[in-house]
Write a protein that holds these residues in place. Sequence first.
Motif, PDB file in Angstrom:
ATOM      1  N   LYS A   4       0.810  -1.413   0.043  1.00  0.00           N
ATOM      2  CA  LYS A   4       0.046  -0.103  -0.065  1.00  0.00           C
ATOM      3  C   LYS A   4       0.888   1.171   0.093  1.00  0.00           C
ATOM      4  O   LYS A   4       0.642   2.211  -0.534  1.00  0.00           O
ATOM      5  CB  LYS A   4      -0.816   0.101   0.972  1.00  0.00           C
ATOM      6  CG  LYS A   4      -2.117  -0.968   1.435  1.00  0.00           C
ATOM      7  CD  LYS A   4      -2.722  -0.891   2.441  1.00  0.00           C
ATOM      8  CE  LYS A   4      -3.896  -2.027   2.677  1.00  0.00           C
ATOM      9  NZ  LYS A   4      -4.453  -1.684   3.812  1.00  0.00           N
ATOM     10  N   THR A   5       1.803   1.316   0.854  1.00  0.00           N
ATOM     11  CA  THR A   5       2.733   2.562   0.814  1.00  0.00           C
ATOM     12  C   THR A   5       3.602   2.804  -0.324  1.00  0.00           C
ATOM     13  O   THR A   5       3.553   3.858  -0.573  1.00  0.00           O
ATOM     14  CB  THR A   5       3.861   2.380   2.174  1.00  0.00           C
ATOM     15  OG1 THR A   5       2.903   2.093   3.337  1.00  0.00           O
ATOM     16  CG2 THR A   5       4.662   3.455   2.495  1.00  0.00           C
ATOM     17  N   ASN A   7       2.524   2.809  -3.162  1.00  0.00           N
ATOM     18  CA  ASN A   7       1.537   3.505  -4.085  1.00  0.00           C
ATOM     19  C   ASN A   7       1.590   4.993  -3.764  1.00  0.00           C
ATOM     20  O   ASN A   7       0.864   5.819  -4.347  1.00  0.00           O
ATOM     21  CB  ASN A   7       0.629   2.711  -4.352  1.00  0.00           C
ATOM     22  CG  ASN A   7       0.551   1.372  -5.168  1.00  0.00           C
ATOM     23  OD1 ASN A   7       1.381   1.413  -5.859  1.00  0.00           O
ATOM     24  ND2 ASN A   7      -0.091   0.486  -4.522  1.00  0.00           N
ATOM     25  N   LYS A   8       2.024   5.279  -2.435  1.00  0.00           N
ATOM     26  CA  LYS A   8       1.561   6.666  -2.061  1.00  0.00           C
ATOM     27  C   LYS A   8       2.813   7.621  -2.120  1.00  0.00           C
ATOM     28  O   LYS A   8       4.003   6.941  -1.485  1.00  0.00           O
ATOM     29  CB  LYS A   8       0.981   6.461  -0.549  1.00  0.00           C
ATOM     30  CG  LYS A   8      -0.287   5.770  -0.792  1.00  0.00           C
ATOM     31  CD  LYS A   8      -0.830   5.301   0.659  1.00  0.00           C
ATOM     32  CE  LYS A   8      -1.991   4.686   0.665  1.00  0.00           C
ATOM     33  NZ  LYS A   8      -2.545   3.991   1.892  1.00  0.00           N
ATOM     34  N   ARG A   9       2.705   8.688  -2.111  1.00  0.00           N
ATOM     35  CA  ARG A   9       3.866   9.629  -2.071  1.00  0.00           C
ATOM     36  C   ARG A   9       4.025  10.445  -0.950  1.00  0.00           C
ATOM     37  O   ARG A   9       3.078  10.788  -0.208  1.00  0.00           O
ATOM     38  CB  ARG A   9       3.783  10.798  -3.441  1.00  0.00           C
ATOM     39  CG  ARG A   9       5.223  11.337  -3.405  1.00  0.00           C
ATOM     40  CD  ARG A   9       5.193  12.090  -4.889  1.00  0.00           C
ATOM     41  NE  ARG A   9       6.457  12.663  -5.278  1.00  0.00           N
ATOM     42  CZ  ARG A   9       6.878  13.669  -6.026  1.00  0.00           C
ATOM     43  NH1 ARG A   9       5.752  14.353  -6.349  1.00  0.00           N
ATOM     44  NH2 ARG A   9       8.023  13.720  -6.362  1.00  0.00           N
ATOM     45  N   ASP A  73       0.448  12.173  -0.514  1.00  0.00           N
ATOM     46  CA  ASP A  73      -0.446  11.354   0.201  1.00  0.00           C
ATOM     47  C   ASP A  73      -0.338  11.566   1.787  1.00  0.00           C
ATOM     48  O   ASP A  73      -1.237  11.823   2.458  1.00  0.00           O
ATOM     49  CB  ASP A  73      -0.371   9.837  -0.085  1.00  0.00           C
ATOM     50  CG  ASP A  73      -1.309   9.175   0.944  1.00  0.00           C
ATOM     51  OD1 ASP A  73      -2.635   8.855   0.639  1.00  0.00           O
ATOM     52  OD2 ASP A  73      -0.730   8.565   1.800  1.00  0.00           O
ATOM     53  N   THR A  74       0.938  11.672   2.288  1.00  0.00           N
ATOM     54  CA  THR A  74       1.409  11.579   3.623  1.00  0.00           C
ATOM     55  C   THR A  74       2.572  12.697   3.801  1.00  0.00           C
ATOM     56  O   THR A  74       3.633  12.347   3.220  1.00  0.00           O
ATOM     57  CB  THR A  74       1.729  10.277   4.030  1.00  0.00           C
ATOM     58  OG1 THR A  74       0.559   9.315   3.841  1.00  0.00           O
ATOM     59  CG2 THR A  74       2.173  10.319   5.739  1.00  0.00           C
ATOM     60  N   ARG A 111      -3.950  13.401   2.418  1.00  0.00           N
ATOM     61  CA  ARG A 111      -4.642  12.515   3.582  1.00  0.00           C
ATOM     62  C   ARG A 111      -4.241  12.577   4.783  1.00  0.00           C
ATOM     63  O   ARG A 111      -5.074  12.722   5.737  1.00  0.00           O
ATOM     64  CB  ARG A 111      -4.636  11.296   2.787  1.00  0.00           C
ATOM     65  CG  ARG A 111      -5.297  10.030   3.480  1.00  0.00           C
ATOM     66  CD  ARG A 111      -4.987   8.519   3.093  1.00  0.00           C
ATOM     67  NE  ARG A 111      -3.789   8.276   3.104  1.00  0.00           N
ATOM     68  CZ  ARG A 111      -3.401   7.505   4.103  1.00  0.00           C
ATOM     69  NH1 ARG A 111      -3.718   7.304   5.251  1.00  0.00           N
ATOM     70  NH2 ARG A 111      -1.893   7.108   4.249  1.00  0.00           N
ATOM     71  N   ASP A 198       0.249   3.606   7.101  1.00  0.00           N
ATOM     72  CA  ASP A 198      -1.273   2.800   6.717  1.00  0.00           C
ATOM     73  C   ASP A 198      -1.752   2.290   7.960  1.00  0.00           C
ATOM     74  O   ASP A 198      -2.597   1.325   7.823  1.00  0.00           O
ATOM     75  CB  ASP A 198      -0.946   1.595   5.505  1.00  0.00           C
ATOM     76  CG  ASP A 198      -0.388   2.068   4.409  1.00  0.00           C
ATOM     77  OD1 ASP A 198      -1.032   3.001   3.580  1.00  0.00           O
ATOM     78  OD2 ASP A 198       0.538   1.876   3.744  1.00  0.00           O
TER      79      ASP A 198
END
Length: 290
Positions: A4-5, A7-9, A73-74, A111, A198
Amino acid sequence: MLLKTNNKRILLAGGTGYLGGHIAKAIQERGLSARLLSRKQEKLKQYESSKIQIMEATVTEPNTLSRSCDGIDTVISTIGITRQKDGFTYMDVDYQANLNLLREAQRAGVRKLIYVSAINGDKHRDLKIFEAKEAFVDELKKSGLEYTVIRPNGFFSDMKDFFQMARKGRVFLFGSGEQLMNPIHGADLAEIILNMIDEPANECSVGGPDVLTQNEIAELAFDAQGRAPNIWHLPDWVRRFSLWSVRTFTSVETYGPIEFFLTLMANDNVAMRYGTHKLRDFYFAEAKTN
């Protein structure tokens, strides 16, 4: 979790500090997509790649943060100061600089924001360092973003104070020296911070794998240097008088870090145990390089 991570920037603010450096390295090793903020790009140039972008920005100047959170994302923030310098106060950096970053994250539709405070910060809001950190935590909690506040125990780098005292021949402790703590290595803390991207936890206190008394930490410092332990136990009234003195007769720039140290040294500071790095190994490595 890692799938999951991947896929996140991530946006990392504070990447040139002790912990931030470990997080940047972990991001690189995991092959994650990230943007790293720094006042001077060359300080983080070693991490630049097709997946990692270095962006020049000064978190105390909100105009330089424009578009820094676009496509993110984070956000992970390790922004904070132990000693006030360059004219900046704790409120300027630990509170306002982080708030500047939070406002830009909100504007960009980020997010989640992960913020690194310190162990028991919520219980010691009377200390100048924690007053600023916890004021930001209050803003983060009502921001509408998903969030995690991580409250780590002392870093291994902070434990160098014991090592340096042992090098000089004696370690001074307050009271019995039986106060407990489990300091954590930056690499272990970086790992759990990235894992929190996540995870739903809103607040998390974390320390290293070994719970030690201050006496045991001092003994490890002497042992690593091949010295017999020489630990002096000062009565606690000395600590309390020192606290009163620095608060009464010095400026906040001087007493801020001292009151932080003197307050936390008086109590047990034990958090969730995590990681694999041992303080003993850290001290022996220090002895070889110094």
